[in-house]
Design a protein around this motif. Structure first.
Motif, PDB file in Angstrom:
ATOM      1  N   GLY A 161       0.831  -1.197   0.000  1.00 54.52           N
ATOM      2  CA  GLY A 161       0.000   0.000   0.000  1.00 54.52           C
ATOM      3  C   GLY A 161       0.864   1.244   0.000  1.00 54.52           C
ATOM      4  O   GLY A 161       1.900   1.285   0.663  1.00 54.52           O
ATOM      5  N   GLU A 162       0.465   2.253  -0.757  1.00 55.35           N
ATOM      6  CA  GLU A 162       1.244   3.481  -0.873  1.00 55.35           C
ATOM      7  C   GLU A 162       0.340   4.696  -0.755  1.00 55.35           C
ATOM      8  O   GLU A 162      -0.855   4.627  -1.091  1.00 55.35           O
ATOM      9  CB  GLU A 162       1.988   3.516  -2.208  1.00 55.35           C
ATOM     10  N   ALA A 163       0.918   5.800  -0.296  1.00 53.40           N
ATOM     11  CA  ALA A 163       0.147   7.037  -0.182  1.00 53.40           C
ATOM     12  C   ALA A 163       1.093   8.220  -0.119  1.00 53.40           C
ATOM     13  O   ALA A 163       2.255   8.086   0.287  1.00 53.40           O
ATOM     14  CB  ALA A 163      -0.748   7.012   1.058  1.00 53.40           C
ATOM     15  N   VAL A 164       0.586   9.374  -0.527  1.00 54.28           N
ATOM     16  CA  VAL A 164       1.352  10.612  -0.488  1.00 54.28           C
ATOM     17  C   VAL A 164       0.456  11.725   0.050  1.00 54.28           C
ATOM     18  O   VAL A 164      -0.706  11.849  -0.369  1.00 54.28           O
ATOM     19  CB  VAL A 164       1.874  11.016  -1.887  1.00 54.28           C
ATOM     20  N   ARG A 165       0.977  12.489   0.971  1.00 51.10           N
ATOM     21  CA  ARG A 165       0.299  13.694   1.448  1.00 51.10           C
ATOM     22  C   ARG A 165       1.163  14.897   1.075  1.00 51.10           C
ATOM     23  O   ARG A 165       2.388  14.816   1.077  1.00 51.10           O
ATOM     24  CB  ARG A 165       0.098  13.639   2.963  1.00 51.10           C
ATOM     25  N   ARG A 166       0.523  16.013   0.766  1.00 50.79           N
ATOM     26  CA  ARG A 166       1.253  17.193   0.316  1.00 50.79           C
ATOM     27  C   ARG A 166       0.839  18.418   1.129  1.00 50.79           C
ATOM     28  O   ARG A 166      -0.290  18.510   1.605  1.00 50.79           O
ATOM     29  CB  ARG A 166       0.988  17.465  -1.162  1.00 50.79           C
ATOM     30  N   ALA A 167       1.792  19.342   1.245  1.00 43.90           N
ATOM     31  CA  ALA A 167       1.501  20.618   1.898  1.00 43.90           C
ATOM     32  C   ALA A 167       2.422  21.679   1.307  1.00 43.90           C
ATOM     33  O   ALA A 167       3.521  21.372   0.811  1.00 43.90           O
ATOM     34  CB  ALA A 167       1.714  20.527   3.411  1.00 43.90           C
ATOM     35  N   ALA A 168       1.974  22.912   1.347  1.00 43.80           N
ATOM     36  CA  ALA A 168       2.806  24.009   0.848  1.00 43.80           C
ATOM     37  C   ALA A 168       4.053  24.145   1.710  1.00 43.80           C
ATOM     38  O   ALA A 168       4.010  24.004   2.938  1.00 43.80           O
ATOM     39  CB  ALA A 168       2.009  25.316   0.878  1.00 43.80           C
TER      40      ALA A 168
ATOM     41  N   ALA B  59      14.693  42.673  -6.097  1.00 42.09           N
ATOM     42  CA  ALA B  59      14.437  41.434  -5.367  1.00 42.09           C
ATOM     43  C   ALA B  59      14.274  40.300  -6.353  1.00 42.09           C
ATOM     44  O   ALA B  59      14.166  40.515  -7.555  1.00 42.09           O
ATOM     45  CB  ALA B  59      13.185  41.570  -4.497  1.00 42.09           C
ATOM     46  N   VAL B  60      14.267  39.094  -5.838  1.00 43.95           N
ATOM     47  CA  VAL B  60      13.986  37.905  -6.634  1.00 43.95           C
ATOM     48  C   VAL B  60      12.667  37.346  -6.141  1.00 43.95           C
ATOM     49  O   VAL B  60      12.470  37.138  -4.940  1.00 43.95           O
ATOM     50  CB  VAL B  60      15.113  36.861  -6.477  1.00 43.95           C
ATOM     51  N   GLU B  61      11.731  37.128  -7.065  1.00 43.43           N
ATOM     52  CA  GLU B  61      10.426  36.597  -6.689  1.00 43.43           C
ATOM     53  C   GLU B  61      10.512  35.087  -6.546  1.00 43.43           C
ATOM     54  O   GLU B  61      10.936  34.389  -7.469  1.00 43.43           O
ATOM     55  CB  GLU B  61       9.385  36.958  -7.741  1.00 43.43           C
ATOM     56  N   LEU B  62      10.132  34.593  -5.394  1.00 42.88           N
ATOM     57  CA  LEU B  62      10.181  33.163  -5.111  1.00 42.88           C
ATOM     58  C   LEU B  62       8.771  32.623  -4.948  1.00 42.88           C
ATOM     59  O   LEU B  62       7.932  33.241  -4.295  1.00 42.88           O
ATOM     60  CB  LEU B  62      10.976  32.895  -3.826  1.00 42.88           C
ATOM     61  N   ARG B  63       8.519  31.487  -5.557  1.00 40.64           N
ATOM     62  CA  ARG B  63       7.229  30.828  -5.387  1.00 40.64           C
ATOM     63  C   ARG B  63       7.481  29.361  -5.090  1.00 40.64           C
ATOM     64  O   ARG B  63       7.925  28.606  -5.947  1.00 40.64           O
ATOM     65  CB  ARG B  63       6.359  30.984  -6.634  1.00 40.64           C
ATOM     66  N   ALA B  64       7.210  28.978  -3.870  1.00 42.34           N
ATOM     67  CA  ALA B  64       7.468  27.604  -3.453  1.00 42.34           C
ATOM     68  C   ALA B  64       6.353  26.683  -3.913  1.00 42.34           C
ATOM     69  O   ALA B  64       5.176  27.064  -3.919  1.00 42.34           O
ATOM     70  CB  ALA B  64       7.595  27.527  -1.937  1.00 42.34           C
ATOM     71  N   GLY B  65       6.698  25.479  -4.284  1.00 40.07           N
ATOM     72  CA  GLY B  65       5.698  24.476  -4.613  1.00 40.07           C
ATOM     73  C   GLY B  65       5.276  23.731  -3.358  1.00 40.07           C
ATOM     74  O   GLY B  65       5.387  24.251  -2.243  1.00 40.07           O
ATOM     75  N   GLU B  66       4.808  22.528  -3.539  1.00 38.91           N
ATOM     76  CA  GLU B  66       4.408  21.702  -2.416  1.00 38.91           C
ATOM     77  C   GLU B  66       5.516  20.718  -2.069  1.00 38.91           C
ATOM     78  O   GLU B  66       6.324  20.348  -2.914  1.00 38.91           O
ATOM     79  CB  GLU B  66       3.133  20.924  -2.753  1.00 38.91           C
ATOM     80  N   VAL B  67       5.534  20.315  -0.820  1.00 37.03           N
ATOM     81  CA  VAL B  67       6.454  19.283  -0.354  1.00 37.03           C
ATOM     82  C   VAL B  67       5.653  18.011  -0.124  1.00 37.03           C
ATOM     83  O   VAL B  67       4.563  18.051   0.459  1.00 37.03           O
ATOM     84  CB  VAL B  67       7.169  19.709   0.946  1.00 37.03           C
ATOM     85  N   GLU B  68       6.165  16.896  -0.611  1.00 31.29           N
ATOM     86  CA  GLU B  68       5.475  15.620  -0.483  1.00 31.29           C
ATOM     87  C   GLU B  68       6.024  14.820   0.695  1.00 31.29           C
ATOM     88  O   GLU B  68       7.218  14.817   0.951  1.00 31.29           O
ATOM     89  CB  GLU B  68       5.637  14.781  -1.749  1.00 31.29           C
ATOM     90  N   VAL B  69       5.140  14.147   1.387  1.00 28.42           N
ATOM     91  CA  VAL B  69       5.515  13.181   2.415  1.00 28.42           C
ATOM     92  C   VAL B  69       4.863  11.866   2.025  1.00 28.42           C
ATOM     93  O   VAL B  69       3.626  11.773   1.928  1.00 28.42           O
ATOM     94  CB  VAL B  69       5.045  13.623   3.815  1.00 28.42           C
TER      95      VAL B  69
END
Length: 220
Positions: free
Chosen positions: A8-15, A193-203
């Motif tokens: 069984g596998e699963a992934v949860r994501r958050a900013a 400045a440098v504009e930064l836009r973070a994606g999501e991090v997976e667990v």
């Protein structure tokens, strides 16, 4: 009784909640004193700046390496003697909570040729990671149960019950792990400045589970 073993596998994501950046101050010269002096000055500026950023709340932590020095022979045109070049370097790593402040700092650092910027590592707080890992493990078990039930239904084996469950590569540590997503970077108007836009991090989480069925296969 028939045994069914599934994964069984699963992934949860958050900013992403944190951004970690390493800045290396590096200089090369024909004299070791010149290389060391240039790097010590540049490295000192970075340390002073990151201390202010931590005190102001834009960053939550930092650490720095000592200045180190190396040398190598540079081969020149035929008939000329090779020369020895000395390279000094030191790095500072800071973890930011304020992306706007990080963008401004990156833009300022980019104007100094002594600095080299590493890739930004996007991370989560420990509390968020633990929460996501817990939910990912629960989802992975649910996925294993669903897979086993699908196989049992297809083979007309009846209900299933779990008899064993383990993480791949069983050990005391949790399986959950994070993966940094791509980073979008673009110059802001005016170059301030440098504009930064973070994606999501997976667990992610995975389990291997064994199930026992209530009966044998039905006759054809």
């Amino acid at each position: 009784m028939v045994e069914i073993t599934v994964r069984g596998e699963a992934v949860r994501r958050a900013a992403a909640e944190r951004a970690r950046l390493t800045v290396q101050s590096r200089w090369q010269a024909e004299q070791p004193e010149a290389a060391m002096g240039a790097v010590q000055e540049a490295h000192g500026r970075v340390v002073d700046e990151v201390r202010d950023l931590v005190e102001g709340g834009a960053a939550e932590s930092w650490h720095a390496d000592r200045v180190w020095l190396s040398h190598h022979r540079e081969w020149v045109a035929e008939g000329q003697l090779p020369r020895i070049l000395y390279t000094a370097a030191a790095s500072v790593t800071a973890t930011f909570v304020d992306l706007d402040a990080l963008g401004r700092w990156i833009a300022a650092l980019g104007r100094d040729e002594a600095h080299e910027l590493g890739e930004i590592e996007w991370t989560l707080t420990d509390a968020t990671r633990r929460s996501l890992a817990q939910r990912a493990r629960q989802d992975a078990v649910a996925d294993a149960v669903e897979r086993a039930e699908d196989y049992a239904r297809a083979a007309s084996l009846g209900a299933v019950r779990i008899v064993a469950i383990r993480e791949p590569g069983t050990g005391p540590q949790a399986l959950a792990k994070g993966r940094a997503m791509d980073v979008m970077m673009a110059s802001a108007p005016g170059g301030g400045a440098v504009e930064l836009r973070a994606g999501e991090v997976e667990v992610a989480a995975a389990v291997e589970a064994a199930f026992a069925t209530g009966g044998d296969s039905a006759p054809e």
